[in-house]
Design an enzyme around this catalytic site. Structure first.
Site, PDB file in Angstrom:
ATOM      1  N   HIS A   8       0.242   7.113   0.817  1.00 19.08           N
ATOM      2  CA  HIS A   8      -1.030   6.523   0.388  1.00 19.08           C
ATOM      3  C   HIS A   8      -1.773   5.910   1.577  1.00 19.08           C
ATOM      4  CE1 HIS A   8      -3.121   3.363  -2.417  1.00 19.08           C
ATOM      5  NE2 HIS A   8      -3.963   4.253  -1.953  1.00 19.08           N
TER       6      HIS A   8
ATOM      7  N   GLU B  67      -3.174   8.581   3.711  1.00 16.51           N
ATOM      8  CA  GLU B  67      -4.412   9.141   3.135  1.00 16.51           C
ATOM      9  C   GLU B  67      -5.624   8.335   3.575  1.00 16.51           C
ATOM     10  OE1 GLU B  67      -6.878   8.256  -0.624  1.00 16.51           O
ATOM     11  OE2 GLU B  67      -4.782   8.616  -1.174  1.00 16.51           O
ATOM     12  N   HIS B  68      -5.483   7.010   3.651  1.00 17.65           N
ATOM     13  CA  HIS B  68      -6.583   6.168   4.114  1.00 17.65           C
ATOM     14  C   HIS B  68      -6.826   6.343   5.608  1.00 17.65           C
ATOM     15  CE1 HIS B  68      -7.293   3.080   0.752  1.00 17.65           C
ATOM     16  NE2 HIS B  68      -6.466   3.970   0.236  1.00 17.65           N
TER      17      HIS B  68
ATOM     18  N   GLU C 151      -5.033  -3.334  -2.761  1.00 18.66           N
ATOM     19  CA  GLU C 151      -5.231  -2.365  -3.840  1.00 18.66           C
ATOM     20  C   GLU C 151      -3.998  -2.301  -4.734  1.00 18.66           C
ATOM     21  OE1 GLU C 151      -5.594   2.470  -4.545  1.00 18.66           O
ATOM     22  OE2 GLU C 151      -5.698   1.670  -2.508  1.00 18.66           O
TER      23      GLU C 151
END
Length: 973
Positions: free
Chosen positions: A74, A77-78, A175
């Site tokens: 994750h 991905e950023h 998040e």
């Protein structure tokens, strides 16, 4: 949209296109397309769907199989989207949003894959975005500072003062703190861990907040090097594209720079359990009486088996697909809970499938009862058999799903990508995700020969020991314990810090601030210009006729044999006490009985002859007056053309003769309340924006009563208060009577051969002459509002009342919203503040301008950012920023449509006064907006006296916001 030009020529199996070999070419008759499967010498796989569609799509997907819960996939991905070799700007992904006319741009991380998709109707834009996506994914800069910004970092409360408290910060970190406060998210993570404890699914691919700080920068880089390689990539392209040109781009940009690499990303079978298990998990919640869930879940067979996958997809729908389904009905009517548990149904999100069923809205200690109810109901279904009509209705739904080509909700080209990705990722045949004729034929043959589903239930559920009873419970103390655990984690990780370590943290924080403040040169990125913005808007031909009081629009469209019917009823004057009833009416009316049929019989009828029906409430107005409002209820449905008459009959009965019972209404209200409660933690920004808008806008006031926190409180009072069901039943019947006195606007969308459908069974029900009502304009008191709930992060909003659609300043306000979002709020709220998101929006029809933040660790700082928006406009902005903001704003004036939506938007837009001529005049003004216009409209309309404030958070904000002169009225949700 389709064109008349021939599609680019396609290769044949065995052809060589550079270093690609064409492995298969398959026709896709259901979608009028062709699938080409290719493989590159490096091992990369490529699927191209050639189809007469000008909305072009692309995606590159990497199987990613994390071995822990640090969130490496994750966070990666950023980070890959934060600068690349060819485009070394801070955020090329976000920088491209306003430089493009894309219809979709995103990236997402699932349990075992990460994908980067986009779509656009502009061919030059397509190749611009293709270059950016390829460079970002394969050649990211992966700066250490990017890892610290979006992953995790230590930071002192005052970044340059090492004597202030130390804390953890990071976009993904915040998040996931917000995500893991949502019961649905906790349930999803526990689901994978419970059923597949020995596989990658046991890990939190998004990142567990307690484990994210264990991820190192070196780990991140190593994960990228291993997984983001052409040998591990699945490429996808779609639309009216020259395949050779696309492959040449990928070859020159990516493939030519790599050598073959072997990476084992295979996922083995999960060893089967020898006995059923139970898993108990908690989430931060205070509703111990109604906040629990219990789900009984099984591991099934491989999702790469197309027959098995289809049969379980159908069986899942048969068992749980509607209120009358043989497993749904006993669960709901038991009264144990209020709604089906999250994740109920068949799931093919894993390499081996899963089925689950259960209830939510439970008090503690009901797990054994729910488990027994699920198992006993399944056993009785096996004994008594499944009604063949239920199976046929489910197969009918699959037929509709295969035929329907719609961009509603999600671009169709990307829907196709996700359908083929399922089997493709796990080594299956991607064609089976797109073409089901063979599997459906075999299933029908099996059904003709005898029972198919009853033995499946016995063998794969009742006799299957690989079963988990998953129990989710609210824990009122979890937020406090989690905060204490975070403090202890910080203390543990920093226990040995020396003065040099603290100085390093200060230096790194200042370095990050310095980089965030640096001006990137987005000129290195490709861009479109204002000349690429079409000056016109979509004009869809249709005919109009007046039948009694009804206005009917008939829209010829290539719908693939489907018929769509919308009935919008503009209401007469509505008594004030019925406003809060309208959303409950819309929710209940399609889920209750009608015309002598109880809700079970009507549900079976809807499933058998339609593709679904729905009802919704809306508030509309005039383009030149923010206070000239009207309320409407819209009934919508779709069906195969052969069932058009039956669809008309269903909508007629729901509209004219709904039947509400106390018992069914109680079930429905509990279901709706459970859904609304769960949505607050995941969509708190939307609720905060509505509550802020209700203080400044008459339309916002109505929207807040229809779907905001006010609507939630009203519903909560009925369900959890002293009852009120009998009074609600009386109000529902009053709404029904009001509807039949309203003015109906019908829109029929179908192929030309099917447009003659008789609609008089509906229009004949409206015989009154009562004029359309005009609600008295009102707003909530302009007092800042705070709603406290179980969330470790905040959702902040401010809203301003501005001008109507026809006002000359409206286009400038729309451009301003885009400029603030991309040039200001992204940097201030996300990059510097660590929130997952910050946004600005302008509702041109309601005249409401809003600023908001999402999963935000700050409150006071964010409102300071909102206040400083005007000062930002004086910081050297130029032609580029304004042009990009205009490009971004223009996309909202050209929404992506498809045959099912294009005519509906045009017909109802025209009826409301938003004609093509008016919309094109708006666009012309928008294309000429200047920086001075943006400053002027900010000074004129975004002023303190025109503002409304609202937030959703886990704490009372007033101790923090006094310095801003903001005092919030606080209520607990």
């Amino acid at each position: 949209m389709t064109t008349t030009a021939p599609l680019p020529a396609l290769p044949a199996p065995g052809d060589r296109l550079g270093r690609y070999t064409v492995e298969r070419v398959e026709t896709l008759p259901e979608m009028q397309g062709t699938l080409v499967l290719l493989r590159h010498e490096l091992g990369a796989r490529h699927a191209h769907v050639s189809r007469d569609d000008d909305n072009l799509a692309f995606g590159v997907t990497f199987p990613t199989v994390p071995k822990d819960s640090t969130g490496v996939a994750h966070i990666l991905e950023h980070v890959v989207l934060m600068g690349s070799q060819k485009y070394p700007v801070a955020d090329p992904f976000f920088a491209m949003l306003p430089r493009s006319l894309n219809t979709f741009m995103n990236a997402m991380t699932a349990s075992d894959w990460t994908t980067y998709p986009f779509s656009t109707r502009n061919e030059q834009d397509y190749f611009n975005l293709l270059g950016v996506y390829l460079d970002a994914t394969f050649f990211p800069l992966m700066r250490y500072e990017s890892f610290r910004q979006d992953g995790h970092r230590f930071e002192f409360e005052t970044p340059d003062d090492p004597t202030t408290p130390l804390k953890l910060q990071g976009v993904v970190y915040n998040e996931m703190k917000g995500a893991m406060a949502s019961p649905g998210s906790v349930m999803w993570r526990a689901f994978g861990q419970a059923l597949y404890p020995d596989l990658t699914y046991a890990n939190n691919s998004g990142g567990s907040p307690s484990a994210i700080p264990d991820l190192t920068y070196e780990d991140l880089r190593a994960f990228h090097a291993a997984h983001y390689h052409p040998s591990n990539a699945l490429f996808y392209t779609y639309g009216r594209l020259d395949l050779r040109r696309v492959l040449d781009e990928i070859e020159s940009h990516v493939m030519a720079r790599f050598s073959p690499q072997t990476l084992d990303v295979s996922i083995p079978d999960q060893p089967s359990f020898t006995a059923p298990r139970r898993m108990d998990v908690t989430y931060p919640g205070t509703d111990v009486e109604r906040g629990g869930q219990v789900s009984v879940a099984w591991k099934l067979g491989p999702t790469t088996d197309p027959d098995h996958n289809l049969r379980w997809s159908v069986l899942g729908d048969v068992l749980l697909g509607n209120p009358a389904a043989p497993l749904t009905r006993p669960l709901i009517e038991s009264g144990l809970g209020s709604a089906l548990a999250d994740l109920s149904g068949y799931r093919d999100d894993f390499r081996e499938g899963a089925f689950a069923a259960g209830l939510k809205g439970l008090s503690a200690g009901r797990a054994d009862e729910v488990q027994a109810l699920v198992l006993d109901t399944l056993a009785s279904i096996v004994r008594e058999g499944i009604d063949p009509a239920l199976i046929e209705s489910s197969l009918h739904q699959f037929e509709i799903g295969q035929r329907e080509v719609s961009n509603s909700g999600y671009p169709y080209g990307l829907q196709v990508m996700f359908r083929l990705l399922g089997p493709w990722l796990y080594g299956g045949d991607p064609v089976t995700g797109l073409r089901l004729e063979a599997e459906l034929s075999r299933l029908r043959e099996g059904l003709a020969a005898g029972q198919v589903f009853e033995p499946m239930i016995q063998r794969e559920l009742l006799d299957n020991p690989h079963r988990v009873t998953l129990v989710l419970a609210p824990d009122p103390e979890l937020v406090a314990r989690t905060e204490q655990s975070e403090r202890e984690l910080v203390e543990r990780l920093s226990a040995g810090f020396t003065d040099e370590d603290r100085a390093r943290i200060v230096a790194e924080s200042l370095r990050l601030q310095e980089l965030q403040a640096q001006e990137s040169d987005p000129g290195v990125l490709p861009t479109l210009t204002l000349a690429d913005v079409p000056p016109t808007v979509l004009r869809v031909p249709y005919t109009t006729e007046q039948v009694g009081r009804a206005v009917i629009g008939r829209v010829p469209q290539p719908t693939g044999g489907l018929t769509y019917l919308d009935v919008q009823v503009r209401l007469p004057e509505l008594p004030a006490e019925l406003l809060d009833t309208l959303p409950l009416y819309a929710y209940a009316v399609t889920r209750s009985g009608a015309a002598g049929q109880d809700y079970l019989a009507l549900a079976r009828r809807i499933e058998a002859v339609t593709g679904g029906v729905s009802a919704s409430v809306g508030v509309g107005g005039q383009p030149d007056d923010l206070e000239a409002l009207r309320l409407s209820v819209t009934f919508s449905g779709k069906a195969l053309a052969r069932n058009g008459e039956a669809l008309v009959g269903v909508l007629r009965d729901i509209l004219a003769a709904p039947e509400f019972t106390r018992e069914r209404l109680e079930q429905l209200l509990k279901q709706r309340l459970a859904g609304l409660k769960a949505s607050v933690v995941s969509s708190g920004n939307a609720y905060a924006e509505r509550l802020a808008a209700a203080q400044v806008s008459p339309a916002g006031f109505i929207e807040e009563h229809l779907g905001g926190l006010t609507a939630l409180e009203h519903l909560k009072g009925i369900v959890e208060g002293d009852g009120g069901l009998d009074a609600l039943l009386e109000r529902l019947n009053r709404v029904r009577d009001l509807l039949l006195g309203g003015q109906p606007l019908l829109c029929l969308t179908a192929t030309p051969d099917d447009l003659g459908l008789d609609l008089t069974p509906i229009t004949g029900r409206f015989t009154g002459e009562t004029p359309v009502g005009r609600p008295a304009p009102q707003t909530l008191p302009a007092v800042p509002q705070a709603r406290v709930t179980d969330s470790p992060v905040a959702f902040n909003a401010v809203a301003f009342r501005t001008v109507p659609y026809t006002h000359p300043d409206s286009p400038a306000l729309l451009v301003l919203s885009r400029l603030l979002r991309s040039e200001y709020l992204l940097a201030e709220i996300r990059e510097k503040g660590g929130a997952y998101g910050g946004g600005a929006a302008f509702d041109a029809r309601a005249g409401v301008f809003s600023l908001s933040s999402y999963r935000d660790p700050h409150i006071t700082r964010t409102y300071e950012v909102f206040r400083n928006a005007r000062a930002f406009l004086d910081t050297g902005l130029g032609e580029r920023e304004v042009t990009e903001a205009i490009l971004g704003a223009s996309k909202t004036l050209d929404p992506l449509t498809s045959p099912d939506t294009a005519g509906r938007l045009r017909f109802y837009g025209d009826q409301a006064g938003y004609t093509p001529e008016m919309q094109e005049a708006y666009k012309a003004r928008l294309l000429n907006v200047t920086l001075e216009d943006l400053k002027r409209v900010t000074d004129a309309w975004l002023t303190p006296e025109r503002a409304g404030y609202a937030l959703v958070a886990g704490r009372d904000p007033n101790a923090e916001t006094q310095a801003l002169g903001l005092h919030f009225e606080v209520q607990t949700i």
